[in-house]
Each structure stands twice: as C-alpha cells, then as structure tokens.
Design a protein around this motif. Structure first.
Motif, PDB file in Angstrom:
ATOM      1  N   VAL A   1      -3.971   2.117  12.644  1.00  0.00           N
ATOM      2  CA  VAL A   1      -4.299   3.415  12.062  1.00  0.00           C
ATOM      3  C   VAL A   1      -2.979   4.169  11.912  1.00  0.00           C
ATOM      4  N   TYR A   2      -2.738   4.673  10.713  1.00  0.00           N
ATOM      5  CA  TYR A   2      -1.492   5.368  10.412  1.00  0.00           C
ATOM      6  C   TYR A   2      -1.743   6.875  10.370  1.00  0.00           C
ATOM      7  N   TYR A   3      -0.852   7.605  11.038  1.00  0.00           N
ATOM      8  CA  TYR A   3      -0.969   9.055  11.165  1.00  0.00           C
ATOM      9  C   TYR A   3       0.297   9.726  10.666  1.00  0.00           C
ATOM     10  N   CYS A   4       0.156  10.872  10.049  1.00  0.00           N
ATOM     11  CA  CYS A   4       1.321  11.710   9.813  1.00  0.00           C
ATOM     12  C   CYS A   4       1.331  12.841  10.840  1.00  0.00           C
ATOM     13  N   LYS A   5       2.519  13.358  11.067  1.00  0.00           N
ATOM     14  CA  LYS A   5       2.719  14.345  12.117  1.00  0.00           C
ATOM     15  C   LYS A   5       3.761  15.357  11.687  1.00  0.00           C
ATOM     16  N   VAL A   6       3.555  16.591  12.119  1.00  0.00           N
ATOM     17  CA  VAL A   6       4.551  17.640  11.966  1.00  0.00           C
ATOM     18  C   VAL A   6       4.564  18.473  13.246  1.00  0.00           C
ATOM     19  N   THR A   7       5.710  18.973  13.596  1.00  0.00           N
ATOM     20  CA  THR A   7       5.825  19.860  14.751  1.00  0.00           C
ATOM     21  C   THR A   7       6.269  21.231  14.262  1.00  0.00           C
ATOM     22  N   VAL A   8       5.388  22.183  14.374  1.00  0.00           N
ATOM     23  CA  VAL A   8       5.639  23.545  13.906  1.00  0.00           C
ATOM     24  C   VAL A   8       5.694  24.468  15.122  1.00  0.00           C
ATOM     25  N   TRP A   9       6.808  25.163  15.292  1.00  0.00           N
ATOM     26  CA  TRP A   9       7.015  26.061  16.434  1.00  0.00           C
ATOM     27  C   TRP A   9       6.740  25.334  17.755  1.00  0.00           C
ATOM     28  N   GLY A  10       7.198  24.098  17.834  1.00  0.00           N
ATOM     29  CA  GLY A  10       7.092  23.334  19.068  1.00  0.00           C
ATOM     30  C   GLY A  10       5.739  22.698  19.310  1.00  0.00           C
ATOM     31  N   THR A  11       4.787  22.889  18.424  1.00  0.00           N
ATOM     32  CA  THR A  11       3.444  22.342  18.590  1.00  0.00           C
ATOM     33  C   THR A  11       3.209  21.208  17.609  1.00  0.00           C
ATOM     34  N   PRO A  12       2.992  19.994  18.103  1.00  0.00           N
ATOM     35  CA  PRO A  12       2.736  18.881  17.184  1.00  0.00           C
ATOM     36  C   PRO A  12       1.316  18.931  16.624  1.00  0.00           C
ATOM     37  N   SER A  13       1.206  18.577  15.358  1.00  0.00           N
ATOM     38  CA  SER A  13      -0.100  18.465  14.711  1.00  0.00           C
ATOM     39  C   SER A  13      -0.204  17.104  14.044  1.00  0.00           C
ATOM     40  N   TRP A  14      -1.387  16.527  14.116  1.00  0.00           N
ATOM     41  CA  TRP A  14      -1.638  15.191  13.587  1.00  0.00           C
ATOM     42  C   TRP A  14      -2.775  15.226  12.580  1.00  0.00           C
TER      43      TRP A  14
ATOM     44  N   SER B   1       9.971  23.265   4.926  1.00  0.00           N
ATOM     45  CA  SER B   1      10.867  23.663   6.012  1.00  0.00           C
ATOM     46  C   SER B   1      10.867  22.697   7.189  1.00  0.00           C
ATOM     47  N   TYR B   2      10.028  21.671   7.127  1.00  0.00           N
ATOM     48  CA  TYR B   2       9.835  20.826   8.312  1.00  0.00           C
ATOM     49  C   TYR B   2      10.008  19.342   8.003  1.00  0.00           C
ATOM     50  N   ALA B   3      10.646  18.651   8.956  1.00  0.00           N
ATOM     51  CA  ALA B   3      10.658  17.205   8.910  1.00  0.00           C
ATOM     52  C   ALA B   3       9.237  16.682   9.091  1.00  0.00           C
ATOM     53  N   MET B   4       8.977  15.550   8.517  1.00  0.00           N
ATOM     54  CA  MET B   4       7.663  14.923   8.606  1.00  0.00           C
ATOM     55  C   MET B   4       7.821  13.515   9.170  1.00  0.00           C
ATOM     56  N   TYR B   5       6.766  13.057   9.827  1.00  0.00           N
ATOM     57  CA  TYR B   5       6.808  11.772  10.529  1.00  0.00           C
ATOM     58  C   TYR B   5       5.551  10.956  10.223  1.00  0.00           C
TER      59      TYR B   5
ATOM     60  N   LEU C   1       0.859  -1.183   0.000  1.00  0.00           N
ATOM     61  CA  LEU C   1       0.000   0.000   0.000  1.00  0.00           C
ATOM     62  C   LEU C   1       0.894   1.231   0.000  1.00  0.00           C
ATOM     63  N   ARG C   2       0.381   2.326  -0.547  1.00  0.00           N
ATOM     64  CA  ARG C   2       1.077   3.603  -0.436  1.00  0.00           C
ATOM     65  C   ARG C   2       0.150   4.604   0.235  1.00  0.00           C
ATOM     66  N   LEU C   3       0.587   5.110   1.362  1.00  0.00           N
ATOM     67  CA  LEU C   3      -0.156   6.132   2.076  1.00  0.00           C
ATOM     68  C   LEU C   3       0.336   7.511   1.643  1.00  0.00           C
ATOM     69  N   SER C   4      -0.589   8.462   1.663  1.00  0.00           N
ATOM     70  CA  SER C   4      -0.258   9.855   1.369  1.00  0.00           C
ATOM     71  C   SER C   4      -0.726  10.738   2.513  1.00  0.00           C
ATOM     72  N   CYS C   5      -0.025  11.827   2.708  1.00  0.00           N
ATOM     73  CA  CYS C   5      -0.420  12.817   3.707  1.00  0.00           C
ATOM     74  C   CYS C   5      -0.272  14.195   3.053  1.00  0.00           C
ATOM     75  N   ALA C   6      -1.395  14.837   2.782  1.00  0.00           N
ATOM     76  CA  ALA C   6      -1.396  16.158   2.171  1.00  0.00           C
ATOM     77  C   ALA C   6      -1.380  17.213   3.272  1.00  0.00           C
ATOM     78  N   ALA C   7      -0.438  18.139   3.172  1.00  0.00           N
ATOM     79  CA  ALA C   7      -0.236  19.136   4.217  1.00  0.00           C
ATOM     80  C   ALA C   7      -0.587  20.529   3.727  1.00  0.00           C
ATOM     81  N   SER C   8      -1.054  21.364   4.653  1.00  0.00           N
ATOM     82  CA  SER C   8      -1.333  22.754   4.332  1.00  0.00           C
ATOM     83  C   SER C   8      -1.256  23.581   5.607  1.00  0.00           C
ATOM     84  N   GLY C   9      -1.142  24.878   5.432  1.00  0.00           N
ATOM     85  CA  GLY C   9      -1.154  25.776   6.576  1.00  0.00           C
ATOM     86  C   GLY C   9       0.203  26.095   7.167  1.00  0.00           C
TER      87      GLY C   9
END
Length: 115
Positions: free
Chosen positions: A92-105, A30-34, A17-25
């Motif tokens: 359940v698979y989640y992507c995550k980014v931490t922007v200015w110290g705040t994680p978002s899922w 500029s950010y590592a992704m997880y 399978l190939r999962l995708s995570c579309a990001a915005s905002g």
C-alpha cells in the motif's frame, strides 16, 4: 490537511504505474512531499521525497533508477511514476506531508505486482 492517493492496481512484473496524490488544506507549494509504502507484515517504509519547488528529489535504494517522483504545484498534486515493477514492490502506497511539525497521511492506494 487532506491527501488522497489514486492510481494503484494490479500490474505484471516489469510493468508500470503512475500514482497520484491530490493535496488540499495547506499551501502545497511550500512543503516537501513524501511517498511511503507498507508491504504485508512489514513496517511502513520511505520511498521517495521531493522538495517544495520540485528541484530536489531523493529515493530509497530499492527503487532508485525505477521510480520517479514529481509534482505539479499548480494542481496541488504529487506523482510517483513506477517502472520496471517487481513483485517486491507490492504494497500500500501512501503520500505524506508534515505541516507545522504534524505529519499527515493519505488513505493509501494498493499496488500489486503479480503475474
């Protein structure tokens, strides 16, 4: 920050399978992704990471050699290619980014590996 995962589903053992995570905002490039996953009855666990430019990746031992994380900064999207799937990859698979110290899922996408 908004993250939207897709690509999950039901697959037989040994499948892919190939999962995708579309990001915005935020400035995606500029950010590592997880990627993380959470199996039933278990805590959420880290799966893979990719650096902001994509030149560095790292994987949990349980998926090393089977999963590949990648990103397309022009499309603001991170991917998780999953090969040789096993029943224990069900989660359940989640992507995550931490922007200015705040994680978002993201909301997560279900992957079920079963015959």
């Amino acid at each position: 920050v908004q993250l939207v995962e897709s690509g999950g589903g039901l697959v037989q053992p040994g499948g892919s399978l190939r999962l995708s995570c579309a990001a915005s905002g935020f400035t995606f490039s500029s950010y590592a992704m997880y990627w993380y996953r959470q199996a039933p009855g278990k805590e959420r666990a880290w799966v893979a990471m990719i650096s902001s430019a994509g030149g560095s990746t790292n994987y949990a031992d349980s998926v090393k050699g089977r999963f590949t994380i990648s990103r397309d900064n022009a499309k603001n999207t991170v991917y998780l290619q999953m090969n040789s799937l096993k029943p224990e990859d069900t989660a359940v698979y989640y992507c995550k980014v931490t922007v200015w110290g705040t994680p978002s899922w993201g909301q997560g996408t279900q992957v079920t590996v079963s015959s």
